[in-house]
Design a protein around this motif. Structure first.
Motif, PDB file in Angstrom:
ATOM      1  N   GLY A 212       0.833  -1.214   0.000  1.00 17.53           N
ATOM      2  CA  GLY A 212       0.000   0.000   0.000  1.00 17.53           C
ATOM      3  C   GLY A 212       0.859   1.252   0.000  1.00 17.53           C
ATOM      4  N   ARG A 213       1.900   1.248   0.844  1.00 16.46           N
ATOM      5  CA  ARG A 213       2.802   2.415   0.890  1.00 16.46           C
ATOM      6  C   ARG A 213       3.492   2.604  -0.458  1.00 16.46           C
ATOM      7  N   LEU A 214       3.896   1.493  -1.021  1.00 15.71           N
ATOM      8  CA  LEU A 214       4.606   1.557  -2.312  1.00 15.71           C
ATOM      9  C   LEU A 214       3.679   2.111  -3.392  1.00 15.71           C
ATOM     10  N   ASP A 215       2.459   1.596  -3.437  1.00 16.97           N
ATOM     11  CA  ASP A 215       1.494   2.088  -4.427  1.00 16.97           C
ATOM     12  C   ASP A 215       1.197   3.564  -4.199  1.00 16.97           C
ATOM     13  N   TYR A 216       1.086   3.933  -2.929  1.00 17.03           N
ATOM     14  CA  TYR A 216       0.815   5.332  -2.615  1.00 17.03           C
ATOM     15  C   TYR A 216       1.954   6.209  -3.127  1.00 17.03           C
ATOM     16  N   GLU A 217       3.170   5.776  -2.898  1.00 12.34           N
ATOM     17  CA  GLU A 217       4.317   6.579  -3.343  1.00 12.34           C
ATOM     18  C   GLU A 217       4.423   6.621  -4.857  1.00 12.34           C
ATOM     19  N   LEU A 218       3.933   5.567  -5.512  1.00 10.23           N
ATOM     20  CA  LEU A 218       3.962   5.548  -6.977  1.00 10.23           C
ATOM     21  C   LEU A 218       2.677   6.120  -7.570  1.00 10.23           C
ATOM     22  N   ALA A 219       1.934   6.837  -6.736  1.00  9.18           N
ATOM     23  CA  ALA A 219       0.734   7.556  -7.186  1.00  9.18           C
ATOM     24  C   ALA A 219      -0.403   6.658  -7.622  1.00  9.18           C
ATOM     25  N   ASP A 220      -0.424   5.434  -7.110  1.00 11.54           N
ATOM     26  CA  ASP A 220      -1.558   4.560  -7.386  1.00 11.54           C
ATOM     27  C   ASP A 220      -2.425   4.535  -6.131  1.00 11.54           C
ATOM     28  N   ALA A 221      -3.075   5.669  -5.883  1.00  8.12           N
ATOM     29  CA  ALA A 221      -3.753   5.853  -4.596  1.00  8.12           C
ATOM     30  C   ALA A 221      -4.926   4.896  -4.422  1.00  8.12           C
ATOM     31  N   ARG A 222      -5.567   4.551  -5.517  1.00 12.49           N
ATOM     32  CA  ARG A 222      -6.742   3.698  -5.349  1.00 12.49           C
ATOM     33  C   ARG A 222      -6.341   2.274  -4.979  1.00 12.49           C
TER      34      ARG A 222
END
Lengths: 291, 204
Positions: A212-222
């Motif tokens: 989740g953190r990784l996706d958030y940092e890569l702008a994949d918020a959903r």
């Protein structure tokens, strides 16, 4: 039907295989001047977004899937004759589940009757959790006999499967190493493997938050939001709940769901007033939730 | 006008070790099946990743399903195309099924982060590619299945009309019609994507 509706698909075919003549290219471009869809297709082909050959990442995905196929079929030499349990008919699966549950209950009650234990519920939870997580029990003295379902089964079919399958913790460690080495795609793949292959393990919970953190940092918020919510659904008071709550709120902010983000930040402050994220949460609540 | 890329069966004396491997796998030799599946796994993964998007949670399962489907379909391989193309078709069909099976539109859109600003380290070109991919996948979600399949095979896997016709088992004019209808939808959506339209105008 207007000329714009008659798309030069044959010319696109020729372009794909590199046999488009100059005259034909001129015709194609003339059509594309008035047709945005074909112009998009032309641009798409020119930019070559999807490579025609497998990339290194495709190879890694393919290798992983191939290993899973081998594991699912268990005996490689008999590949065509074996069926993975995934394709069992529904009635077989339901029947198997019912039979398995009956066996577990019978073993449990039989053992309790035999040993005369005063704490059946506690011992059952321990046995079930061991069975679900499939991880070796931590070393340490115990007067209890090992749970029946954790005793190694000397099956010739089971042995190679266990030996070939990396543990949840090993996969998690590999994912973290990949993340440290800035190999985000590999890290994602490994985190997903932990979640898919050991969904009930503690390592899978850690993987949910880390991914989740990784996706958030890569702008994949959903995607991040789904992972944090999945974690919180399973572990409302887990060790990573503060982090999951905080980054769930941040993900909601990024998705433009400001009101829900505010609510999530308040939930964090109510549930964990002493959290390391509390100061940031308060600041975001008062600052108008800006990045 | 075009060549479809289909390869004809070479004469017996010109057969390569690869052809021998394919022959053995089609005949049911377990070791050959294993070797062939391992060789084709990256191609299957490439197709599944193209159709589903690179971060779909069903990706691993779909690749595995496609490999199993390929394994089961090997005895039916008629050599009217290369084995790689055969694997490509099976993977495409499996991925399209997976795509349409149980995924909500919003979940699929989430894979491409359309709502978010790109991180600063993603360059303009990469961002534009992400937006184009997202656009194509969003178009799939709005189209009826036959049209979506035709556009997926066309855009993501570069199939010719003839190859799509063979893959979806429909006459070539039907495929042409499906693509025409899909492009009408695409045109309407492009009007709402000024950034993509601007970039198109800018490049031409």
């Amino acid at each position: 039907m207007t000329p714009v509706d008659l798309h030069p698909e044959d010319l696109f075919d020729a372009l794909r295989v590199g046999s488009l003549s100059t005259v034909e290219r001129g015709r194609l471009e003339a059509h594309c001047e008035s047709c945005s869809a074909c112009r998009f297709e032309l641009q798409w082909l020119d930019s070559n977004i999807y490579a025609a050959e497998p990339t290194q990442e495709d190879r890694e995905y393919g290798e992983t899937a191939f290993d899973r196929v081998l594991r699912a079929t268990r005996r490689a030499p008999d590949l065509p004759d074996t069926q993975t349990p995934k394709y069992w008919p529904l009635r077989w699966r339901v029947g198997g589940l019912a039979l398995g549950t009956s066996l577990v209950l019978a073993l449990f009650f039989g053992r309790e009757l035999w040993s005369g234990s005063a704490h059946p519920v506690e011992r059952d939870e321990r046995a079930v959790s061991r069975a679900v997580v499939s991880e070796p029990a931590p070393p340490g003295p115990s007067r209890d006999p090992p749970a029946i379902d954790t005793v190694p089964v000397p099956s010739p079919l089971a042995r190679p499967r266990v030996a070939n399958r990396p543990s949840a913790n090993a996969l998690l460690a590999a994912a973290r190493r990949a993340q440290i080495e800035d190999d985000s795609s590999r890290a994602r793949r490994l985190y997903r493997s932990v979640i898919h292959e050991y969904p009930a393990a503690a390592a899978a919970d850690a993987a949910r938050v880390a991914l989740g953190r990784l996706d958030y940092e890569l702008a994949d918020a959903r995607s991040a939001l789904l992972l944090f919510e999945d974690y919180l659904h399973r572990n409302r008071d887990g060790a990573l709940a503060e982090e999951a709550l905080y980054y769930r709120a941040r993900s909601l902010e990024r998705l433009g769901r400001k009101h829900e983000a505010q609510t999530a930040l308040r939930t964090l402050l109510q549930s964990f007033p002493g959290s390391v994220y509390a100061a940031q949460a308060r600041a975001r609540l008062t600052d108008g939730h800006r990045e | 006008v075009h060549s479809s890329g289909l390869s004809q069966l070479p004469p017996r004396d010109e057969r390569s070790p690869r052809d021998a491997l394919v022959d053995a796998a089609v005949a049911g030799d377990p070791a050959a099946i294993c070797a062939l599946l391992r060789e084709l796994a990256p191609e299957v993964a490439r197709v599944a990743r193209a159709v589903l998007g690179p971060h779909d949670m069903a990706l691993d399962d779909t690749i595995q399903d496609a490999l199993l489907s390929l394994m089961n379909a090997l005895p039916s391989f008629r050599r009217d195309c290369s084995i790689r193309r055969y694997a490509n078709r099976i993977a495409a069909r499996t991925a399209l099924l997976a795509r349409s099976r149980s995924r909500a539109v919003s979940e699929r859109e989430a894979r491409f982060s359309l709502d978010d600003r790109p991180p600063p380290y993603i360059g303009d070109r990469h961002y534009l590619e992400l937006r184009r991919k997202a656009f194509v996948h969003r178009i799939f979600d709005t189209l009826p299945e036959p049209q979506a399949a035709a556009i997926a095979l066309r855009f993501l896997l570069g199939y010719s009309l003839e190859e799509i016709s063979q893959a979806v088992d429909a006459p070539i004019n039907t495929v042409r019609s499906r693509i025409r209808l899909a492009k009408e939808v695409m045109r309407a959506h492009l009007e709402n994507e000024p950034e993509l339209l601007d970039s198109l105008l800018g490049r031409r």
